[in-house]
Design a protein around this motif. Structure first.
Motif, PDB file in Angstrom:
ATOM      1  N   GLY A  15       0.812  -1.209   0.000  1.00  0.00           N
ATOM      2  CA  GLY A  15       0.000   0.000   0.000  1.00  0.00           C
ATOM      3  C   GLY A  15       0.845   1.259   0.000  1.00  0.00           C
ATOM      4  O   GLY A  15       0.485   2.266  -0.614  1.00  0.00           O
ATOM      5  N   ALA A  16       1.991   1.199   0.689  1.00  0.00           N
ATOM      6  CA  ALA A  16       2.904   2.342   0.706  1.00  0.00           C
ATOM      7  C   ALA A  16       3.464   2.608  -0.685  1.00  0.00           C
ATOM      8  O   ALA A  16       3.546   3.760  -1.130  1.00  0.00           O
ATOM      9  CB  ALA A  16       4.037   2.091   1.695  1.00  0.00           C
ATOM     10  N   PHE A  17       3.822   1.555  -1.400  1.00  0.00           N
ATOM     11  CA  PHE A  17       4.344   1.708  -2.760  1.00  0.00           C
ATOM     12  C   PHE A  17       3.258   2.218  -3.714  1.00  0.00           C
ATOM     13  O   PHE A  17       3.510   3.073  -4.568  1.00  0.00           O
ATOM     14  CB  PHE A  17       4.893   0.381  -3.276  1.00  0.00           C
ATOM     15  N   ALA A  18       2.048   1.693  -3.574  1.00  0.00           N
ATOM     16  CA  ALA A  18       0.948   2.113  -4.448  1.00  0.00           C
ATOM     17  C   ALA A  18       0.653   3.599  -4.266  1.00  0.00           C
ATOM     18  O   ALA A  18       0.417   4.328  -5.244  1.00  0.00           O
ATOM     19  CB  ALA A  18      -0.303   1.283  -4.149  1.00  0.00           C
ATOM     20  N   GLY A  19       0.685   4.059  -3.033  1.00  0.00           N
ATOM     21  CA  GLY A  19       0.453   5.477  -2.774  1.00  0.00           C
ATOM     22  C   GLY A  19       1.494   6.356  -3.433  1.00  0.00           C
ATOM     23  O   GLY A  19       1.182   7.442  -3.952  1.00  0.00           O
ATOM     24  N   TYR A  20       2.734   5.919  -3.437  1.00  0.00           N
ATOM     25  CA  TYR A  20       3.822   6.670  -4.060  1.00  0.00           C
ATOM     26  C   TYR A  20       3.546   6.854  -5.556  1.00  0.00           C
ATOM     27  O   TYR A  20       3.681   7.963  -6.093  1.00  0.00           O
ATOM     28  CB  TYR A  20       5.140   5.932  -3.852  1.00  0.00           C
ATOM     29  N   VAL A  21       3.142   5.785  -6.228  1.00  0.00           N
ATOM     30  CA  VAL A  21       2.909   5.837  -7.675  1.00  0.00           C
ATOM     31  C   VAL A  21       1.689   6.697  -8.005  1.00  0.00           C
ATOM     32  O   VAL A  21       1.735   7.559  -8.896  1.00  0.00           O
ATOM     33  CB  VAL A  21       2.722   4.406  -8.229  1.00  0.00           C
ATOM     34  N   ILE A  22       0.609   6.502  -7.276  1.00  0.00           N
ATOM     35  CA  ILE A  22      -0.629   7.221  -7.570  1.00  0.00           C
ATOM     36  C   ILE A  22      -0.454   8.722  -7.347  1.00  0.00           C
ATOM     37  O   ILE A  22      -0.913   9.551  -8.155  1.00  0.00           O
ATOM     38  CB  ILE A  22      -1.781   6.669  -6.704  1.00  0.00           C
ATOM     39  N   GLY A  23       0.205   9.107  -6.263  1.00  0.00           N
ATOM     40  CA  GLY A  23       0.426  10.523  -5.995  1.00  0.00           C
ATOM     41  C   GLY A  23       1.198  11.209  -7.109  1.00  0.00           C
ATOM     42  O   GLY A  23       0.856  12.332  -7.526  1.00  0.00           O
ATOM     43  N   ALA A  24       2.240  10.552  -7.626  1.00  0.00           N
ATOM     44  CA  ALA A  24       3.048  11.131  -8.697  1.00  0.00           C
ATOM     45  C   ALA A  24       2.259  11.250 -10.001  1.00  0.00           C
ATOM     46  O   ALA A  24       2.380  12.246 -10.726  1.00  0.00           O
ATOM     47  CB  ALA A  24       4.303  10.286  -8.911  1.00  0.00           C
ATOM     48  N   ILE A  25       1.436  10.258 -10.293  1.00  0.00           N
ATOM     49  CA  ILE A  25       0.641  10.290 -11.534  1.00  0.00           C
ATOM     50  C   ILE A  25      -0.349  11.455 -11.508  1.00  0.00           C
ATOM     51  O   ILE A  25      -0.490  12.198 -12.483  1.00  0.00           O
ATOM     52  CB  ILE A  25      -0.097   8.954 -11.734  1.00  0.00           C
ATOM     53  N   VAL A  26      -1.030  11.624 -10.389  1.00  0.00           N
ATOM     54  CA  VAL A  26      -2.020  12.704 -10.272  1.00  0.00           C
ATOM     55  C   VAL A  26      -1.351  14.062 -10.468  1.00  0.00           C
ATOM     56  O   VAL A  26      -1.844  14.923 -11.217  1.00  0.00           O
ATOM     57  CB  VAL A  26      -2.724  12.634  -8.901  1.00  0.00           C
ATOM     58  N   ALA A  27      -0.211  14.286  -9.801  1.00  0.00           N
ATOM     59  CA  ALA A  27       0.481  15.567  -9.910  1.00  0.00           C
ATOM     60  C   ALA A  27       0.987  15.806 -11.331  1.00  0.00           C
ATOM     61  O   ALA A  27       0.933  16.941 -11.838  1.00  0.00           O
ATOM     62  CB  ALA A  27       1.647  15.605  -8.922  1.00  0.00           C
ATOM     63  N   THR A  28       1.471  14.777 -11.996  1.00  0.00           N
ATOM     64  CA  THR A  28       1.985  14.913 -13.360  1.00  0.00           C
ATOM     65  C   THR A  28       0.885  15.314 -14.337  1.00  0.00           C
ATOM     66  O   THR A  28       1.063  16.199 -15.186  1.00  0.00           O
ATOM     67  CB  THR A  28       2.630  13.593 -13.822  1.00  0.00           C
ATOM     68  N   VAL A  29      -0.259  14.676 -14.214  1.00  0.00           N
ATOM     69  CA  VAL A  29      -1.383  14.979 -15.106  1.00  0.00           C
ATOM     70  C   VAL A  29      -1.826  16.435 -14.935  1.00  0.00           C
ATOM     71  O   VAL A  29      -2.091  17.153 -15.915  1.00  0.00           O
ATOM     72  CB  VAL A  29      -2.561  14.020 -14.834  1.00  0.00           C
ATOM     73  N   ILE A  30      -1.895  16.898 -13.706  1.00  0.00           N
ATOM     74  CA  ILE A  30      -2.278  18.291 -13.450  1.00  0.00           C
ATOM     75  C   ILE A  30      -1.243  19.245 -14.043  1.00  0.00           C
ATOM     76  O   ILE A  30      -1.586  20.252 -14.675  1.00  0.00           O
ATOM     77  CB  ILE A  30      -2.431  18.535 -11.938  1.00  0.00           C
ATOM     78  N   GLY A  31       0.038  18.954 -13.860  1.00  0.00           N
ATOM     79  CA  GLY A  31       1.094  19.819 -14.364  1.00  0.00           C
ATOM     80  C   GLY A  31       1.110  19.917 -15.879  1.00  0.00           C
ATOM     81  O   GLY A  31       1.389  20.994 -16.443  1.00  0.00           O
ATOM     82  N   LEU A  32       0.807  18.827 -16.559  1.00  0.00           N
ATOM     83  CA  LEU A  32       0.808  18.831 -18.014  1.00  0.00           C
ATOM     84  C   LEU A  32      -0.193  19.840 -18.580  1.00  0.00           C
ATOM     85  O   LEU A  32       0.014  20.403 -19.671  1.00  0.00           O
ATOM     86  CB  LEU A  32       0.482  17.428 -18.544  1.00  0.00           C
ATOM     87  N   TYR A  33      -1.257  20.093 -17.866  1.00  0.00           N
ATOM     88  CA  TYR A  33      -2.292  21.023 -18.343  1.00  0.00           C
ATOM     89  C   TYR A  33      -1.734  22.443 -18.492  1.00  0.00           C
ATOM     90  O   TYR A  33      -2.180  23.198 -19.377  1.00  0.00           O
ATOM     91  CB  TYR A  33      -3.464  21.008 -17.357  1.00  0.00           C
ATOM     92  N   PHE A  34      -0.766  22.822 -17.664  1.00  0.00           N
ATOM     93  CA  PHE A  34      -0.269  24.191 -17.652  1.00  0.00           C
ATOM     94  C   PHE A  34       0.956  24.412 -18.542  1.00  0.00           C
ATOM     95  O   PHE A  34       1.390  25.550 -18.725  1.00  0.00           O
ATOM     96  CB  PHE A  34       0.091  24.606 -16.215  1.00  0.00           C
ATOM     97  N   ILE A  35       1.509  23.359 -19.092  1.00  0.00           N
ATOM     98  CA  ILE A  35       2.704  23.499 -19.915  1.00  0.00           C
ATOM     99  C   ILE A  35       2.350  24.038 -21.301  1.00  0.00           C
ATOM    100  O   ILE A  35       1.383  23.601 -21.927  1.00  0.00           O
ATOM    101  CB  ILE A  35       3.430  22.140 -20.046  1.00  0.00           C
ATOM    102  N   THR A  36       3.152  24.981 -21.766  1.00  0.00           N
ATOM    103  CA  THR A  36       3.011  25.506 -23.125  1.00  0.00           C
ATOM    104  C   THR A  36       4.061  24.845 -24.011  1.00  0.00           C
ATOM    105  O   THR A  36       5.268  24.958 -23.751  1.00  0.00           O
ATOM    106  CB  THR A  36       3.212  27.032 -23.149  1.00  0.00           C
ATOM    107  N   VAL A  37       3.610  24.158 -25.041  1.00  0.00           N
ATOM    108  CA  VAL A  37       4.523  23.458 -25.948  1.00  0.00           C
ATOM    109  C   VAL A  37       4.720  24.303 -27.205  1.00  0.00           C
ATOM    110  O   VAL A  37       3.741  24.643 -27.889  1.00  0.00           O
ATOM    111  CB  VAL A  37       3.972  22.073 -26.335  1.00  0.00           C
ATOM    112  N   PRO A  38       5.952  24.686 -27.528  1.00  0.00           N
ATOM    113  CA  PRO A  38       6.208  25.466 -28.749  1.00  0.00           C
ATOM    114  C   PRO A  38       5.687  24.755 -29.992  1.00  0.00           C
ATOM    115  O   PRO A  38       5.684  23.518 -30.065  1.00  0.00           O
ATOM    116  CB  PRO A  38       7.739  25.591 -28.766  1.00  0.00           C
ATOM    117  N   ALA A  39       5.247  25.537 -30.966  1.00  0.00           N
ATOM    118  CA  ALA A  39       4.667  24.967 -32.188  1.00  0.00           C
ATOM    119  C   ALA A  39       5.720  24.429 -33.140  1.00  0.00           C
ATOM    120  O   ALA A  39       5.410  23.686 -34.069  1.00  0.00           O
ATOM    121  CB  ALA A  39       3.821  26.026 -32.898  1.00  0.00           C
ATOM    122  N   THR A  40       6.995  24.783 -32.923  1.00  0.00           N
ATOM    123  CA  THR A  40       8.060  24.347 -33.825  1.00  0.00           C
ATOM    124  C   THR A  40       8.506  22.921 -33.500  1.00  0.00           C
ATOM    125  O   THR A  40       8.306  22.419 -32.396  1.00  0.00           O
ATOM    126  CB  THR A  40       9.272  25.282 -33.710  1.00  0.00           C
TER     127      THR A  40
END
Length: 468
Positions: A158-183
């Motif tokens: 359960g400790a390991f599962a929590g580590y993975v799930i927490g990182a996935i949630v934060a990554t998905v949220i962060g991706l929303y705010f990233i601006t990717v250059p069009a080039t």
């Protein structure tokens, strides 16, 4: 401020989760969990090879180039290579960790590298406040899942599962705010990332050496239950250092932009001076407070953890030295001189590794703590020396002295309170709150710079902090 508050929330959520884990899993299983995380930290370092620092630096510069996509491609390639080697080495890894957990390690590595990449891009795009929020999101999510699963009987899984799930949630949220250059990314983009990463990769090793070399060496000489005590002392020491870390993360993209656009040394010198002035704002009173009530605070984790009192003092002092050192290295990196930090990091890693092996073998966990402290002190001296070679370093000794004075007055009050009221845990918690109030109140009176900083950062005006 957003960065600091985010780190504070992260630390508090981790603090609560750690109490549950230590009391539910026990010292031995929790020690095993710590060893797995230490191995993860080292393999993640290999999976980065200085790339996050290079991405943060290049993205922060006002120039053309698609360092988001090129960085993502490079990061994925590194992960695949490391994951293959981990799978091939799984018999040896499982034996060292004391658990059949290599496949878990590979999954945790993927989520960790993904989150680090997203935060590096956000920092480079001057969205440090957004990047900072991802950290408490990760830790809070991790803590909630870990506590729920461990209390439900899933144990260390359960400790390991929590580590993975927490990182996935934060990554998905962060991706929303990233601006990717069009080039499209060019060969030059990869080349510029490489020219920075070829020096900055050792910075990752330096940081990881400071954070967990002692834990890895201890795993050879002592049982996992002793490692659990050491790690708790380290976590508490690190809690006091979060403000200094916030300063480093926040100022890097600003220094980098100034250096790239105008090369104005005066602005960078002032930013370095400010970072040094506030790096010890929390950890100086934290060190004094640990000496006064650290033995009682450690009992929160269980009766067996109070033996880590002296470790807590030594490791907190090490974090204090390391925090000042990081301000110097952060500045050198920001002005695009990773070659200088490379030399500092090489010496730091070599000294830290040798001292950890020798002193841990000879003196156990106290030797490991001393090795960490000596390495941080040496790194601080080298950081000051090399920073002085490229800019005019102004060390705000007056501000540091005022912080020490305020901490001294705080110590006197807390010590009298402990003698008169006793040293039960509830009383000590109250004394900690009183001590913090006294420290900041005294510092507010002593330091004009601190008053000005409070006035400029409050979202409202108070009469006591009106312009002087």
């Amino acid at each position: 401020m957003v960065n600091f508050l985010s780190r504070l929330v992260m630390s508090l959520s981790g603090f609560v989760a750690t109490i549950v884990l230590t009391r539910t899993l026990g010292q031995n299983q929790y020690g095993t969990y710590v060893v797995v995380l230490s191995v993860l930290a080292w393999v993640a370092m290999v999976g980065k090879l200085g790339l996050p620092q290079a991405i943060r630096k290049r993205v922060s510069e006002p120039n053309e180039g698609n360092y988001v996509v090129s960085g993502a491609i490079a990061q994925f390639g590194l992960y695949v290579v490391v994951a293959v080697f981990l799978w091939l080495a799984r018999p040896y890894l499982n034996e060292f960790m004391g658990l059949e957990a290599t496949w878990v390690l590979i999954a945790m590595l993927a989520t960790q590298l993904g989150l680090i990449f997203v935060q590096s891009v956000l920092d480079g795009q001057h969205l440090v406040h957004v990047s900072s929020i991802l950290t408490p999101v990760e830790w809070t999510g991790r803590s909630l899942v870990q506590v729920g699963l461990v209390l439900s009987g899933f144990g260390i899984a359960g400790a390991f599962a929590g580590y993975v799930i927490g990182a996935i949630v934060a990554t998905v949220i962060g991706l929303y705010f990233i601006t990717v250059p069009a080039t499209y990314p060019s060969r030059g983009d990869f080349s510029r990332l490489k020219t920075y990463a070829q020096f900055s990769w050792l910075g990752s090793i330096k940081g990881r050496t400071f954070m967990s070399m002692d834990t890895l060496i201890l795993a050879v000489f002592v049982s996992n239950s002793f490692i659990a005590v050491y790690e708790i002392a380290w976590n508490l020491a690190s809690l006091f250092a979060i403000f200094g870390a916030s300063i480093s993360q926040t100022l890097f993209p600003e220094m980098s932009k100034i250096s790239s656009e105008s090369g104005s040394d005066a602005e960078i010198v002032e930013l370095l001076r400010m970072s040094l002035a506030y790096s010890g704002l929390f950890i100086i009173p934290g060190l004094v407070g640990s000496a006064l009530v650290g033995d009682v605070v450690l009992t929160i984790y269980g009766s067996g953890f109070s033996v880590g009192y002296y470790l807590l003092l030594v490791l907190t002092f090490a974090r204090l030295l390391y925090g000042y050192m990081e301000q110097f290295l952060n500045t050198i990196d920001a002005i695009d001189r990773p070659d200088l930090t490379f030399y500092i990091n090489a010496i730091f890693v070599a000294v830290n590794t040798v001292l950890n092996v020798v002193l841990t073998w000879r003196f156990g966990w106290y030797g490991a703590a001393v090795a960490t402290t000596v390495s941080a002190g040496l790194g601080l001296v080298l950081g000051y020396y090399y920073a002085s070679q490229v800019i005019d370093v102004v060390v705000p000794l007056g501000e540091v002295a005022k912080q020490c004075s305020a901490a001294g007055i705080m110590a006197a009050v807390v010590l009298v309170g402990r003698v008169l009221l006793g040293d039960t845990l509830p009383i000590v918690i109250v004394l900690v709150g009183i001590g913090a109030t006294i420290y900041f109140s005294v510092l507010f009176v002593l330091s004009r710079q601190f008053r000005r900083t409070v006035r400029e950062n409050l979202p409202f005006t108070l009469p006591v902090v009106a312009p002087e």
